[in-house]
Write a protein that holds these residues in place. Structure first.
Motif, PDB file in Angstrom:
ATOM      1  N   THR A   7       0.866  -1.169   0.000  1.00 23.65           N
ATOM      2  CA  THR A   7       0.000   0.000   0.000  1.00 23.65           C
ATOM      3  C   THR A   7       0.904   1.221   0.000  1.00 23.65           C
ATOM      4  O   THR A   7       1.891   1.261   0.750  1.00 23.65           O
ATOM      5  CB  THR A   7      -0.927  -0.010   1.229  1.00 23.65           C
ATOM      6  OG1 THR A   7      -1.776  -1.167   1.172  1.00 23.65           O
ATOM      7  CG2 THR A   7      -1.785   1.245   1.292  1.00 23.65           C
ATOM      8  N   SER A   8       0.602   2.202  -0.855  1.00 20.62           N
ATOM      9  CA  SER A   8       1.559   3.303  -1.002  1.00 20.62           C
ATOM     10  C   SER A   8       0.865   4.628  -1.270  1.00 20.62           C
ATOM     11  O   SER A   8      -0.284   4.679  -1.729  1.00 20.62           O
ATOM     12  CB  SER A   8       2.539   3.000  -2.146  1.00 20.62           C
ATOM     13  OG  SER A   8       1.841   2.890  -3.387  1.00 20.62           O
ATOM     14  N   TRP A   9       1.605   5.688  -0.960  1.00 22.83           N
ATOM     15  CA  TRP A   9       1.182   7.060  -1.188  1.00 22.83           C
ATOM     16  C   TRP A   9       2.371   7.842  -1.739  1.00 22.83           C
ATOM     17  O   TRP A   9       3.527   7.543  -1.425  1.00 22.83           O
ATOM     18  CB  TRP A   9       0.743   7.740   0.105  1.00 22.83           C
ATOM     19  CG  TRP A   9      -0.360   7.060   0.850  1.00 22.83           C
ATOM     20  CD1 TRP A   9      -1.694   7.371   0.827  1.00 22.83           C
ATOM     21  CD2 TRP A   9      -0.240   5.968   1.774  1.00 22.83           C
ATOM     22  NE1 TRP A   9      -2.404   6.542   1.660  1.00 22.83           N
ATOM     23  CE2 TRP A   9      -1.542   5.668   2.256  1.00 22.83           C
ATOM     24  CE3 TRP A   9       0.834   5.188   2.234  1.00 22.83           C
ATOM     25  CZ2 TRP A   9      -1.787   4.649   3.166  1.00 22.83           C
ATOM     26  CZ3 TRP A   9       0.589   4.167   3.133  1.00 22.83           C
ATOM     27  CH2 TRP A   9      -0.709   3.901   3.596  1.00 22.83           C
ATOM     28  N   SER A  10       2.108   8.860  -2.538  1.00 24.85           N
ATOM     29  CA  SER A  10       3.175   9.760  -2.984  1.00 24.85           C
ATOM     30  C   SER A  10       2.670  11.194  -2.956  1.00 24.85           C
ATOM     31  O   SER A  10       1.460  11.453  -3.018  1.00 24.85           O
ATOM     32  CB  SER A  10       3.647   9.390  -4.398  1.00 24.85           C
ATOM     33  OG  SER A  10       2.580   9.471  -5.321  1.00 24.85           O
ATOM     34  N   ALA A  11       3.596  12.124  -2.829  1.00 22.57           N
ATOM     35  CA  ALA A  11       3.238  13.534  -2.692  1.00 22.57           C
ATOM     36  C   ALA A  11       2.764  14.097  -4.026  1.00 22.57           C
ATOM     37  O   ALA A  11       3.353  13.828  -5.081  1.00 22.57           O
ATOM     38  CB  ALA A  11       4.428  14.321  -2.175  1.00 22.57           C
TER      39      ALA A  11
END
Length: 243
Positions: A204-208
């Motif tokens: 699971t990932s997020w990026s700016a």
């Protein structure tokens, strides 16, 4: 406070206790029958294969997109997953107890059937309070987990501002991180837990974004396991956790 450039969390690979819990639930047993305390539960052979496959996925990532640092739960199944994933990458790994699994107190080691048989009053209290706020005697509520993850996120943003951080942890942490990073409500979070089971070694990932705010990229993603020839599994964590 400055934001991270990217954040990932990988749930640990399948553990021997995951397999035991699934078997016990299917058999209608009251006890899971663990041979280790929860922090010492090892990966199963399938879990080792999943972690190795996750390592090959990470090794194939362009260097400019790879994590700068990694932090793991101190529980053995998460540490081993992290070690196999990071092998040969040179990425620094540290342990943080705030990434440990949710503590279940007197319900630890019991199946859902076992909780209902041995602690019917707790089953009733949990139904009254709801999954989010219910705290088993000697254990933690989901809100307790959220409190410790809030402090971890604050430290990561302070110490690695603009950096790329990879976490290794447990299924409840994946859900709670979504709650914190994405500003979800209790209702949003509980809907997610009803709709999804977090897969072993899922990413699971997020990026700016352009404004520097973390936005979701992937959730519960196991495509890398299939691509690397490892079998995905969605085994429950140790202990009873009703939908």
């Amino acid at each position: 406070m400055a934001e991270l450039a990217a954040l990932w969390i990988v749930r640990h690979g399948e553990s021997t206790a995951n397999v035991a819990a699934t078997t016990a639930e299917a058999a209608g047993a009251e006890l899971i029958g663990l041979n280790h305390r929860d922090p010492d539960v090892p990966l199963s052979p399938t879990g080792e294969e999943q972690a190795g496959a996750t390592g090959r996925w990470l090794a194939g990532m362009p260097r400019e997109r790879r994590p700068d640092v990694a932090v793991t739960s101190p529980y053995l199944r998460a540490v081993r997953t992290a070690e196999l994933t990071l092998a040969g990458t040179g990425i620094e790994l540290s342990r943080d107890e705030r990434l440990r699994d949710r503590e279940l107190g007197i319900l630890d080691g019991l199946t859902e059937h076992g909780v209902a048989r041995r602690f019917p009053e707790e089953t009733q209290r949990r139904a009254r309070l709801g999954k989010f706020y219910y705290r088993p005697p000697g254990g933690e509520s989901w809100t307790d987990v959220a409190l410790r993850l809030r402090t971890l996120l604050a430290d990561l943003r302070r110490d690695h501002a603009g950096g790329r951080v990879l976490l290794f942890g447990h299924d409840a942490l994946v859900f709670v991180l979504r709650y914190l990073v994405e500003g979800l409500t209790e209702a949003d979070l509980m809907a997610l837990t009803r709709q999804h089971s977090i897969a072993n070694c899922s990413v699971t990932s997020w990026s700016a974004d352009a404004d520097g705010r973390l936005r979701p990229d992937t959730f519960n993603d196991v495509r890398h396991l299939r691509q690397q020839g490892a079998r995905p599994t969605r085994e429950d964590e140790v202990g009873a956790e009703p939908v």
